[in-house]
Design a protein around this motif. Structure first.
Motif, PDB file in Angstrom:
ATOM      1  N   TYR A   1     -35.553  37.558   6.775  1.00 53.42           N
ATOM      2  CA  TYR A   1     -36.487  37.332   7.995  1.00 53.42           C
ATOM      3  C   TYR A   1     -35.580  37.359   9.175  1.00 53.42           C
ATOM      4  O   TYR A   1     -36.313  36.106   9.751  1.00 53.42           O
ATOM      5  CB  TYR A   1     -36.536  35.351   7.390  1.00 53.42           C
ATOM      6  CG  TYR A   1     -37.053  35.078   5.785  1.00 53.42           C
ATOM      7  CD1 TYR A   1     -37.967  35.177   5.473  1.00 53.42           C
ATOM      8  CD2 TYR A   1     -35.659  34.579   5.570  1.00 53.42           C
ATOM      9  CE1 TYR A   1     -38.195  34.466   4.398  1.00 53.42           C
ATOM     10  CE2 TYR A   1     -36.146  34.178   4.412  1.00 53.42           C
ATOM     11  CZ  TYR A   1     -37.357  34.512   3.653  1.00 53.42           C
ATOM     12  OH  TYR A   1     -37.267  34.328   2.293  1.00 53.42           O
ATOM     13  N   PRO A   2     -36.731  38.512   9.521  1.00 51.43           N
ATOM     14  CA  PRO A   2     -36.431  39.085  11.040  1.00 51.43           C
ATOM     15  C   PRO A   2     -37.244  38.262  11.931  1.00 51.43           C
ATOM     16  O   PRO A   2     -38.352  37.940  11.598  1.00 51.43           O
ATOM     17  CB  PRO A   2     -36.377  40.577  11.082  1.00 51.43           C
ATOM     18  CG  PRO A   2     -37.373  41.203   9.618  1.00 51.43           C
ATOM     19  CD  PRO A   2     -36.781  39.443   8.675  1.00 51.43           C
ATOM     20  N   SER A   3     -35.850  37.891  13.133  1.00 50.35           N
ATOM     21  CA  SER A   3     -37.140  37.411  13.580  1.00 50.35           C
ATOM     22  C   SER A   3     -37.730  38.017  14.860  1.00 50.35           C
ATOM     23  O   SER A   3     -38.198  37.550  16.296  1.00 50.35           O
ATOM     24  CB  SER A   3     -36.366  36.000  14.448  1.00 50.35           C
ATOM     25  OG  SER A   3     -35.383  36.366  15.046  1.00 50.35           O
ATOM     26  N   HIS A   4     -37.092  39.099  15.528  1.00 52.98           N
ATOM     27  CA  HIS A   4     -37.104  40.201  16.611  1.00 52.98           C
ATOM     28  C   HIS A   4     -37.882  41.258  16.393  1.00 52.98           C
ATOM     29  O   HIS A   4     -37.691  42.339  17.741  1.00 52.98           O
ATOM     30  CB  HIS A   4     -36.076  40.666  17.111  1.00 52.98           C
ATOM     31  CG  HIS A   4     -34.956  39.100  17.257  1.00 52.98           C
ATOM     32  ND1 HIS A   4     -34.190  38.692  16.414  1.00 52.98           N
ATOM     33  CD2 HIS A   4     -34.332  38.875  18.949  1.00 52.98           C
ATOM     34  CE1 HIS A   4     -33.599  37.938  17.380  1.00 52.98           C
ATOM     35  NE2 HIS A   4     -33.683  37.770  18.446  1.00 52.98           N
TER      36      HIS A   4
ATOM     37  N   VAL B   1     -39.549  44.704  19.241  1.00 52.73           N
ATOM     38  CA  VAL B   1     -38.989  46.195  18.830  1.00 52.73           C
ATOM     39  C   VAL B   1     -40.728  46.919  18.923  1.00 52.73           C
ATOM     40  O   VAL B   1     -41.281  47.702  19.246  1.00 52.73           O
ATOM     41  CB  VAL B   1     -38.442  46.699  17.837  1.00 52.73           C
ATOM     42  CG1 VAL B   1     -38.901  48.124  16.914  1.00 52.73           C
ATOM     43  CG2 VAL B   1     -37.174  46.095  17.127  1.00 52.73           C
ATOM     44  N   ILE B   2     -41.479  45.797  18.312  1.00 50.60           N
ATOM     45  CA  ILE B   2     -43.087  46.234  18.780  1.00 50.60           C
ATOM     46  C   ILE B   2     -43.637  46.758  19.504  1.00 50.60           C
ATOM     47  O   ILE B   2     -44.242  47.920  20.118  1.00 50.60           O
ATOM     48  CB  ILE B   2     -43.957  45.887  17.349  1.00 50.60           C
ATOM     49  CG1 ILE B   2     -43.911  46.052  16.113  1.00 50.60           C
ATOM     50  CG2 ILE B   2     -45.587  45.753  17.744  1.00 50.60           C
ATOM     51  CD1 ILE B   2     -43.882  44.927  15.309  1.00 50.60           C
ATOM     52  N   ASP B   3     -43.492  45.558  20.968  1.00 45.87           N
ATOM     53  CA  ASP B   3     -43.642  46.007  22.360  1.00 45.87           C
ATOM     54  C   ASP B   3     -43.305  46.592  22.960  1.00 45.87           C
ATOM     55  O   ASP B   3     -44.139  47.680  23.871  1.00 45.87           O
ATOM     56  CB  ASP B   3     -43.280  44.127  22.708  1.00 45.87           C
ATOM     57  CG  ASP B   3     -44.074  43.409  22.641  1.00 45.87           C
ATOM     58  OD1 ASP B   3     -44.807  43.544  21.919  1.00 45.87           O
ATOM     59  OD2 ASP B   3     -43.165  42.178  21.922  1.00 45.87           O
ATOM     60  N   THR B   4     -42.024  47.436  22.399  1.00 42.34           N
ATOM     61  CA  THR B   4     -42.030  48.554  23.550  1.00 42.34           C
ATOM     62  C   THR B   4     -42.150  50.353  22.971  1.00 42.34           C
ATOM     63  O   THR B   4     -42.337  51.088  23.740  1.00 42.34           O
ATOM     64  CB  THR B   4     -39.926  48.847  23.256  1.00 42.34           C
ATOM     65  OG1 THR B   4     -40.080  49.286  21.483  1.00 42.34           O
ATOM     66  CG2 THR B   4     -39.636  47.865  23.310  1.00 42.34           C
TER      67      THR B   4
ATOM     68  N   ALA C   1     -31.472  43.654  14.010  1.00 43.40           N
ATOM     69  CA  ALA C   1     -31.796  41.932  13.644  1.00 43.40           C
ATOM     70  C   ALA C   1     -33.666  42.564  13.219  1.00 43.40           C
ATOM     71  O   ALA C   1     -33.824  41.581  12.019  1.00 43.40           O
ATOM     72  CB  ALA C   1     -31.870  41.745  14.743  1.00 43.40           C
ATOM     73  N   ALA C   2     -34.194  43.537  13.268  1.00 44.02           N
ATOM     74  CA  ALA C   2     -35.408  43.513  12.944  1.00 44.02           C
ATOM     75  C   ALA C   2     -36.108  44.591  12.242  1.00 44.02           C
ATOM     76  O   ALA C   2     -36.812  44.433  11.117  1.00 44.02           O
ATOM     77  CB  ALA C   2     -36.162  44.941  14.394  1.00 44.02           C
TER      78      ALA C   2
END
Length: 417
Positions: free
Chosen positions: A275-278, A282-285, A383-384
């Motif tokens: 259940y990755p929370s970050h 990653v997507i925002d970059t 983590a992602a």
């Protein structure tokens, strides 16, 4: 073969406790092993072969004893195993070297498409007949049935046409030798030339076969590299063989069932979602590059010609793998001047990373600040994505000008590599 107490280690993975080992010492030892053409034979038993016999925080472990051998020696004595035996009267483990192992029962081999088959025109006929006779190809089950039928027909055809290539070469050479001995008056010249051609064709097939198994892509075929390809393939097989495995509780399992159970348990936990929370970080970059018009073009039905073009762009013996957002994280850090990368020459763009298949090269300045940034990027990516960096297969390289103190500082930040 060379074995015994070398009084040195190849990496910090072979040391537990005590001060950080000098990188130059370990590098010199690795270079000596490489220059001698040696390979490490591995081991079974404890990870370390020496202990200073102290207690608590003063205790130090090292793997100072090992067995090394050349590729030819390893290829000749394929079943050699090295065992670390703890001795109560010495601070070193004894090395027990054996040349036999428990024979595993034969198992059914998975189907592999051999690159050497493509040399023959009748291979195409076998594939066409298999697909033409498999019925409906408009469903997933129909395609699956077609693949099974094609694999079955190719396997059967391979046994009839090729068989065991090395044995065929030996048999043909015996026939050639007998013909030459009998050819007193030159009347067997045509038959001798025919057998020679058959042997040369088989040698070409053997080179292709071992080239495919070696996974060496940079060396071209046709230069009689069979021995090199064979040694690389044998080395891969030896490294990939699992004779025992440790479970999460530190218990070793050596039976076939035990190894299978530990492996299944490991991958069940690995591929169960954490259940990755970050993921949003990653997507925002990743900058928006696809317009609405481009998106419509991408989601439309693909054509037969597009599939064929994509297949022809792949390496003949390779399959595609997944892509990820690690590159975007590194590029984002470089744009914000948190990573500097390297430049090959004056005026060239900076390089922060190179990805090739499942191998990655990351470049940064040898400073604790940039190394901390690199560690943060990798931890965020882990983590992602749920993936993990394998430190056992990772290494750190420095420029020749980097002082020893700086190397140690960087290694303390990056951890074991």
């Amino acid at each position: 073969m060379c074995f015994g107490d070398f009084n040195e280690i190849v990496s910090m993975e072979e040391k537990k406790g005590g001060a950080v080992r000098s990188q130059r010492q370990m590098e010199d030892f690795r270079n000596a092993i490489h220059q001698c053409g040696f390979r490490d034979l591995g081991y079974r038993g404890p990870d370390y072969t020496w202990c200073n016999m102290q207690e608590g925080d003063d205790k130090i472990y090292l793997r100072l004893d090992r067995a090394l051998a050349t590729v030819d020696w390893i290829d000749h004595y394929r079943e050699t195993r090295v065992h670390h035996l703890v001795d109560s009267t010495s601070d070193h483990c004894a090395l027990l070297i054996t040349n036999s192992m428990t024979q595993q029962p034969p198992r059914k081999r998975r189907f592999h498409c051999e690159a050497m088959w493509i040399k023959r025109e009748d291979c195409k006929d076998v594939i066409k007949d298999a697909w033409n006779g498999c019925g409906d190809l408009s469903s997933r089950s129909g395609i699956a049935n077609g693949l099974r039928q094609c694999a079955s027909d190719l396997s059967r055809w391979n046994k009839l046409v090729f068989g065991h290539v090395p044995k065929l070469i030996q048999n043909k050479r015996k026939i050639l030798n007998a013909l030459v001995l009998r050819d007193r008056d030159g009347s067997l010249g045509s038959e001798i030339n025919s057998v020679r051609k058959e042997i040369n064709d088989l040698l070409d097939s053997e080179e292709i076969m071992w080239h495919q198994r070696s996974r060496v892509q940079w060396m071209m075929l046709g230069d009689c590299n069979t021995r090199y390809f064979h040694s690389k393939a044998s080395d891969r097989k030896r490294k990939n063989a699992i004779s025992r495995i440790m479970d999460e509780n530190g218990i070793w399992h050596e039976t076939k069932e035990g190894i299978a159970n530990v492996t299944v348990s490991y991958f069940e936990k690995l591929y169960t979602t954490s259940y990755p929370s970050h993921i949003s970080k990653v997507i925002d970059t990743i900058p928006t590059k696809v317009s609405s018009e481009m998106n419509q073009s991408l989601i439309k039905e693909f054509t037969k010609e597009e599939v064929l073009a994509a297949l022809k762009q792949m390496h003949p013996t390779k399959a595609p793998g997944p892509d990820d957002g690690l590159s975007s994280l590194i590029n984002n850090a470089a744009r914000n001047q948190r990573l500097s990368g390297i430049s090959m020459c004056r005026g060239c763009p900076m390089i922060t990373h190179l990805f090739f298949a499942d191998d990655s090269l990351l470049f940064c300045k040898a400073s604790s600040q940039e190394c901390h940034q690199l560690v943060e990027i990798l931890q965020l990516y882990e983590a992602a994505s749920g993936q993990k960096v394998d430190t056992d297969k990772s290494s750190v390289f420095f420029s020749r000008n980097a002082p020893e103190a700086l190397k140690n500082e960087v290694l303390n930040v990056l951890g074991p590599m």
